[in-house]
Design an enzyme around this catalytic site. Structure first.
Site, PDB file in Angstrom:
ATOM      1  N   ASN A  12       0.869  -1.163   0.000  1.00 21.97           N
ATOM      2  CA  ASN A  12       0.000   0.000   0.000  1.00 21.97           C
ATOM      3  C   ASN A  12       0.914   1.224   0.000  1.00 21.97           C
ATOM      4  O   ASN A  12       1.715   1.399   0.913  1.00 21.97           O
ATOM      5  CB  ASN A  12      -0.905  -0.025   1.247  1.00 21.97           C
ATOM      6  CG  ASN A  12      -1.874   1.132   1.305  1.00 21.97           C
ATOM      7  OD1 ASN A  12      -1.491   2.245   1.660  1.00 21.97           O
ATOM      8  ND2 ASN A  12      -3.123   0.870   0.980  1.00 21.97           N
ATOM      9  N   SER A  13       0.818   2.046  -1.034  1.00 20.73           N
ATOM     10  CA  SER A  13       1.759   3.149  -1.215  1.00 20.73           C
ATOM     11  C   SER A  13       1.643   4.185  -0.109  1.00 20.73           C
ATOM     12  O   SER A  13       0.594   4.328   0.540  1.00 20.73           O
ATOM     13  CB  SER A  13       1.522   3.837  -2.561  1.00 20.73           C
ATOM     14  OG  SER A  13       1.695   2.933  -3.624  1.00 20.73           O
ATOM     15  N   MET A  14       2.734   4.924   0.116  1.00 15.92           N
ATOM     16  CA  MET A  14       2.706   5.972   1.131  1.00 15.92           C
ATOM     17  C   MET A  14       1.674   7.032   0.748  1.00 15.92           C
ATOM     18  O   MET A  14       1.535   7.385  -0.435  1.00 15.92           O
ATOM     19  CB  MET A  14       4.081   6.588   1.320  1.00 15.92           C
ATOM     20  CG  MET A  14       4.658   7.331   0.140  1.00 15.92           C
ATOM     21  SD  MET A  14       6.371   7.857   0.416  1.00 15.92           S
ATOM     22  CE  MET A  14       6.166   8.951   1.836  1.00 15.92           C
TER      23      MET A  14
END
Length: 362
Positions: free
Chosen positions: A88-90
């Protein structure tokens, strides 16, 4: 800890807005789609290795920090080496990319790489579920994402397939956004985007680990645009790196950097330039023992390591010498920044250019 998520969520949104990464147009979508709903119970923090985070307080702390979260190891297989294969991307990067996409009401978007489903839900909250299609190559991840997105109150079209092919049955799209890195922008994405539409994707090369490219699609089936900052993403599964030839340590040759700090090689502008001038040469850097180090190799048995001004070169090529020669040419070319570079994708291939599409870097 669950009773504290609203406070954490509000604090994260406030930090994103204060940093300038979360514009007003996306604020309501981020407010309506809290991150924790899309994060599984078993997650990992990416350090030098993937460290499991499963306890209550630590889990919530990681979920609402502005960092990427590893959500799958080893393609979901047990007893693997512990390599991150989905994340899950920042939040800062998510907001930055959605802003760069420049969507408008009523536009239709194709997302490449559903992952946890958070990005697709944000798009659905902003544009309406009927205008969002997201494709995921991993059937297990696709199924899980479809469920959590539905539980959150959204119903975009979540499909299982190879994102490199886009999703033809839903085309054409006004926007295509990728959340995995690619070495080459697939022509299928260009064909499936309306003239005047846009493609936003993390591009990865050998010498550089990743940068965002924003392409505008013309009526002639050609897409062209500039790079808009660094972005490190996991590679599309079909583009994972192959094994490298071994390096013979017995060929080591000691030298110096000649006064050129190794850190200058990591500048994104130079990395793009060197990627064109030194095809097949891989660059990596880091501070494993607190001091900056750089590694170069060509996958055919040549390598160079640089630490605190000392250089060791191995194999038949003098990779550090080659890199410094390219750096001299880069400086003579005006030391262009990453935003001076661009990309053109056509049925005939992909071309990197400097300052103008008429000035390809070969």
């Amino acid at each position: 800890m669950t009773e504290n998520w609203r406070q954490r969520h509000t604090a994260l949104l406030g930090a994103l807005a204060a940093s300038g990464e979360l514009p007003h147009a996306w604020r309501s979508a981020f407010a309506a789609v809290p991150r924790h709903r899309f994060i599984p119970g078993d997650i990992w923090e990416q350090r030098s290795t993937c460290v499991p985070v499963t306890t209550g307080a630590a889990w919530w702390d990681l979920v609402y920090r502005d960092v990427p979260i590893v959500t799958q190891l080893d393609d979901g297989q047990s007893a693997g080496p512990g390599i991150a294969t989905s994340s899950n991307s920042m939040p800062t990067m998510v907001a930055r990319m959605l802003t760069a996409l420049e969507v408008a009401d009523g536009q239709r978007v194709l997302e490449i790489g559903t992952g946890s489903g958070w990005n697709a839900a944000l798009l659905a909250a902003r544009l309406g579920s009927q205008n969002v299609t997201t494709v995921e190559v991993d059937p297990v991840l696709a199924e899980k994402a479809a469920k959590v997105i539905k539980d959150a109150g959204y119903s975009p079209d979540v499909v299982w397939g190879d994102g490199a092919r886009g999703w033809e049955s839903g085309a054409p799209y006004d926007r295509i956004i990728a959340t995995c890195s690619v070495r080459r922008v697939p022509c299928a994405w260009v064909r499936q985007t309306k003239p005047g539409g846009r493609i936003l994707a993390p591009l990865a090369g050998d010498f550089w680990s990743g940068t965002l490219v924003r392409l505008d699609v013309g009526g002639d089936g050609v897409a062209s645009g500039r790079f808009v900052g660094g972005a490190r993403f996991m590679p599309m599964r079909s583009e994972r790196p192959r094994s490298d030839a071994p390096v013979d340590s017995g060929t080591g040759r000691r030298g110096s950097t000649g006064g050129l700090p190794a850190e200058t090689m990591a500048h994104l502008g130079f990395a793009l330039y060197a990627g064109a001038k030194l095809p097949g040469v891989v660059m990596a850097d880091g501070t494993p023992d607190g001091s900056y180090q750089m590694w170069l190799h060509d996958r055919n048995g040549s390598a160079a390591t640089v630490t605190q001004g000392e250089v060791w070169q191995y194999g038949p090529r003098q990779l550090w010498d080659e890199a410094t020669a390219v750096h001299k040419a880069y400086v003579n070319d005006g030391s262009p920044d990453s935003g001076d570079f661009g990309l053109t994708v056509s049925p005939g291939g992909q071309r990197l250019w400097l300052r103008s599409p008429d000035a390809p870097l070969d």
